[in-house]
Design a protein around this motif. Structure first.
Motif, PDB file in Angstrom:
ATOM      1  N   PHE A  16      45.307  23.902  80.361  1.00 52.26           N
ATOM      2  CA  PHE A  16      45.626  25.149  81.052  1.00 52.26           C
ATOM      3  C   PHE A  16      46.318  26.053  80.049  1.00 52.26           C
ATOM      4  N   ILE A  17      45.851  27.298  79.938  1.00 55.49           N
ATOM      5  CA  ILE A  17      46.444  28.252  79.010  1.00 55.49           C
ATOM      6  C   ILE A  17      46.973  29.452  79.778  1.00 55.49           C
ATOM      7  N   SER A  18      48.147  29.925  79.381  1.00 53.38           N
ATOM      8  CA  SER A  18      48.717  31.103  80.029  1.00 53.38           C
ATOM      9  C   SER A  18      49.618  31.839  79.049  1.00 53.38           C
ATOM     10  N   GLU A  19      49.736  33.142  79.250  1.00 46.78           N
ATOM     11  CA  GLU A  19      50.742  33.942  78.570  1.00 46.78           C
ATOM     12  C   GLU A  19      52.022  33.862  79.399  1.00 46.78           C
ATOM     13  N   PRO A  20      53.186  33.713  78.792  1.00 48.59           N
ATOM     14  CA  PRO A  20      54.425  33.707  79.575  1.00 48.59           C
ATOM     15  C   PRO A  20      54.618  34.980  80.391  1.00 48.59           C
ATOM     16  N   ILE A  21      54.204  36.108  79.842  1.00 44.49           N
ATOM     17  CA  ILE A  21      54.070  37.380  80.553  1.00 44.49           C
ATOM     18  C   ILE A  21      52.724  37.938  80.120  1.00 44.49           C
ATOM     19  N   GLY A  61      49.993  40.227  78.797  1.00 46.79           N
ATOM     20  CA  GLY A  61      50.108  41.384  77.933  1.00 46.79           C
ATOM     21  C   GLY A  61      49.134  42.497  78.250  1.00 46.79           C
ATOM     22  N   VAL A  62      47.857  42.272  77.991  1.00 50.77           N
ATOM     23  CA  VAL A  62      46.846  43.300  78.190  1.00 50.77           C
ATOM     24  C   VAL A  62      46.800  43.747  79.649  1.00 50.77           C
ATOM     25  N   ASN A  63      47.110  42.852  80.555  1.00 49.78           N
ATOM     26  CA  ASN A  63      47.087  43.183  81.981  1.00 49.78           C
ATOM     27  C   ASN A  63      48.307  43.987  82.430  1.00 49.78           C
ATOM     28  N   GLY A  64      49.207  44.310  81.513  1.00 49.02           N
ATOM     29  CA  GLY A  64      50.285  45.219  81.862  1.00 49.02           C
ATOM     30  C   GLY A  64      51.612  44.577  82.174  1.00 49.02           C
ATOM     31  N   ALA A  65      52.029  43.591  81.371  1.00 51.71           N
ATOM     32  CA  ALA A  65      53.342  42.934  81.531  1.00 51.71           C
ATOM     33  C   ALA A  65      53.516  42.323  82.914  1.00 51.71           C
ATOM     34  N   VAL A  66      52.477  41.658  83.403  1.00 46.88           N
ATOM     35  CA  VAL A  66      52.551  40.996  84.707  1.00 46.88           C
ATOM     36  C   VAL A  66      53.370  39.715  84.578  1.00 46.88           C
ATOM     37  N   GLN A  67      54.343  39.567  85.486  1.00 52.64           N
ATOM     38  CA  GLN A  67      55.207  38.386  85.507  1.00 52.64           C
ATOM     39  C   GLN A  67      54.921  37.533  86.737  1.00 52.64           C
ATOM     40  N   TYR A  68      55.121  36.229  86.581  1.00 49.05           N
ATOM     41  CA  TYR A  68      54.872  35.284  87.656  1.00 49.05           C
ATOM     42  C   TYR A  68      56.185  34.959  88.376  1.00 49.05           C
ATOM     43  N   PRO A  69      56.101  34.340  89.544  1.00 52.02           N
ATOM     44  CA  PRO A  69      57.343  33.914  90.203  1.00 52.02           C
ATOM     45  C   PRO A  69      58.101  32.909  89.337  1.00 52.02           C
ATOM     46  N   LYS A  70      59.409  32.984  89.392  1.00 53.34           N
ATOM     47  CA  LYS A  70      60.238  32.003  88.676  1.00 53.34           C
ATOM     48  C   LYS A  70      59.897  30.599  89.178  1.00 53.34           C
ATOM     49  N   GLY A  71      59.685  29.700  88.259  1.00 57.25           N
ATOM     50  CA  GLY A  71      59.374  28.316  88.636  1.00 57.25           C
ATOM     51  C   GLY A  71      57.897  28.007  88.706  1.00 57.25           C
ATOM     52  N   PHE A  72      57.033  29.036  88.694  1.00 54.91           N
ATOM     53  CA  PHE A  72      55.601  28.763  88.843  1.00 54.91           C
ATOM     54  C   PHE A  72      55.057  27.927  87.688  1.00 54.91           C
ATOM     55  N   LEU A  73      55.316  28.349  86.444  1.00 54.29           N
ATOM     56  CA  LEU A  73      54.724  27.635  85.317  1.00 54.29           C
ATOM     57  C   LEU A  73      55.212  26.201  85.235  1.00 54.29           C
TER      58      LEU A  73
END
Length: 485
Positions: A255-260, A262-274
């Motif tokens: 599974f690959i993910s950006e921590p935030i 980038g290209v999609n506009g600084a989208v952040q996930y809920p705390k604890g999701f990753l």
């Protein structure tokens, strides 16, 4: 909503923002005329390499957070060559290091040892937690992510890899399967063994609340979650489980993910999701890959690496962009066990880890430490986010302000209730106005609806004040245009 956008708009900005002073004087431009440059561009440069703005900028020189065009106009660079200039344009320390190395040794390939690759490998890996201590140096982010995919499959003996919708992990035929933004998709076969899962976007997604993300600024959405509880996170985790149960085999490669994002506009996930997602992936035999191409090297402020903000340790980390402050270099850092899987047969990279790149990389790390740029990212980034949030509260078309450190997104909407993207032509007018007033910002998002602010990490609070005032003025100009229709 229509009534709001057509009402008479009363401006509160009386004078144009004043650009902070700069004591650097650029050299006189002495190359071809603008018209000839434009003609060559049209005739001899691939049309796939698109330019920003109606009248493309012809940039001539850069110094720290500033760029200068061929006529000597100065711009505050809030996009840093697409999040690449980390310590500042032509940073003196980095410039001096590469000049010295240019006179000593350019290239040997990895069949011989040279001092800088060992020195840099030790310095870089010392900044990563155990067991991430083995580095393979490459030349670009796409190349690094391509190699990370390959290593994940070799090590696990599995094939399927999961990424988020809205992710960008590169444009090579291999990584294009992980990239999940429509305009980057070409009509050729790609993505064999790649599956996407729902993006846990707490602003635009189906679930989100008022305390979901690790940011000084939360969404305008409301929730009734008590402290330590996030119902949005629970719902997105269920969607992730659904992907694991329906789209991939019982065992996966990773599974690959950006921590935030980038290209999609600084989208952040809920705390604890990753943290939860990593556990689920490892239960399936997969490895977890953190794409730090944009979030790494102190840009998020609170931590040196983006994955640290999520309380996780990945199995593979990919690095690029800010690693070389604009010099073409990248890296894959992993464990000894995973690295050994690539050594069972030959694998070679002609330019990866060349003497010039390694010297630049080491100088960048020194500059980040000596100039206290991680702390500056946290201080100036937090300040700027809070100032931009005031614009969100004032303007109905500013739907969301988000980010961490100097990785910031401003999502533009028709109105906050519907969250429909503001039409492209309207966003472009605001964008052009910012450029005309001396501020360069990026664009991103699935609908190109998000302004991306990711400057060199050396910018100051005075620069931030100037930028916010320029954006404020551009928004007010836009509201007057709308009201006049």
């Amino acid at each position: 909503m229509v009534a709001f956008r057509q009402q008479k708009w009363k401006s509160t900005v009386s004078v144009q923002a004043k650009m902070p002073p700069c004591n650097f004087v650029p050299e006189k431009y002495q190359s071809y005329s603008y018209e000839r440059m434009l003609k060559i561009r049209e005739q001899n440069v691939s049309p796939a390499l698109r330019t920003f703005y109606k009248k493309p900028l012809l940039l001539h020189q850069g110094y720290m957070q500033w760029l200068f065009d061929y006529e000597g106009r100065r711009y505050l660079d809030l996009f840093a060559g697409i999040v690449t200039v980390s310590v500042g344009h032509c940073h003196p320390k980095v410039t001096m290091a590469i000049q010295k190395q240019l006179a000593r040794l350019w290239h040997t390939t990895n069949i011989y040892m040279h001092p800088s690759i060992q020195e840099y490998a030790e310095k870089l890996t010392s900044l990563l937690p155990d067991p991430l201590k083995v580095v393979y140096l490459t030349n670009s982010g796409s190349e690094a992510n391509d190699l990370a995919m390959f290593m994940a499959r070799l090590y696990t003996h599995n094939f399927d890899i999961i990424s988020f919708r809205g992710a960008y992990h590169g444009g090579s035929p291999y990584t294009l399967g992980l990239t999940s933004i429509g305009p980057y998709k070409h009509g050729v076969a790609n993505g064999f063994g790649c599956s996407t899962t729902m993006l846990p976007d707490v602003f635009r997604g189906p679930w989100g609340g008022s305390n979901c993300r690790d940011s000084p600024v939360q969404t305008v959405r409301k929730c009734s979650c008590s402290e330590g509880i996030c119902h949005a996170n629970d719902q997105y985790i269920e969607q992730f489980k659904d992907t694991l149960n329906t789209c991939v085999p019982k065992t996966i490669a990773g599974f690959i993910s950006e921590p935030i994002q980038g290209v999609n506009g600084a989208v952040q996930y809920p705390k604890g999701f990753l943290k939860e997602a990593y556990g689920l992936v490892r239960e399936r035999g997969g490895v977890c890959i953190s794409d730090e191409v944009q979030t790494g090297f102190g840009r998020t402020g609170s931590h040196f690496w983006g994955f640290q903000t999520h309380g996780v340790v990945p199995d593979i980390v990919t690095l690029a962009k800010g690693i070389g402050n604009g010099f073409p270099m990248a890296a894959v850092v992993t464990t000894k066990e995973i690295a050994n899987s690539l050594a069972q047969n030959l694998h070679f990279n002609t330019f990866g880890g060349n003497p010039l790149a390694c010297v630049v990389g080491a100088a960048v790390l020194d500059a980040i430490e000596e100039d206290h740029l991680q702390k500056n990212s946290e201080d100036v980034g937090t300040y700027m986010l809070l100032e931009l949030a005031k614009l969100r509260d004032k303007f109905e078309i500013v739907g969301d302000v988000r980010g961490k450190g100097l990785m910031i997104g401003i999502e533009m909407v028709t109105d906050k209730d519907s969250r429909h993207p503001l039409p492209t032509e309207e966003i472009s007018e605001i964008w052009e106005d910012c450029k005309d007033m001396g501020v360069l910002i990026g664009r991103g998002g699935l609908y190109n609806q998000t302004f991306r602010i990711k400057p060199p990490m050396c910018i100051t609070k005075k620069d931030a004040d100037f930028a916010v005032e320029v954006i404020h003025t551009a928004l007010e100009r836009h509201m007057r245009r709308v009201a006049a229709k």
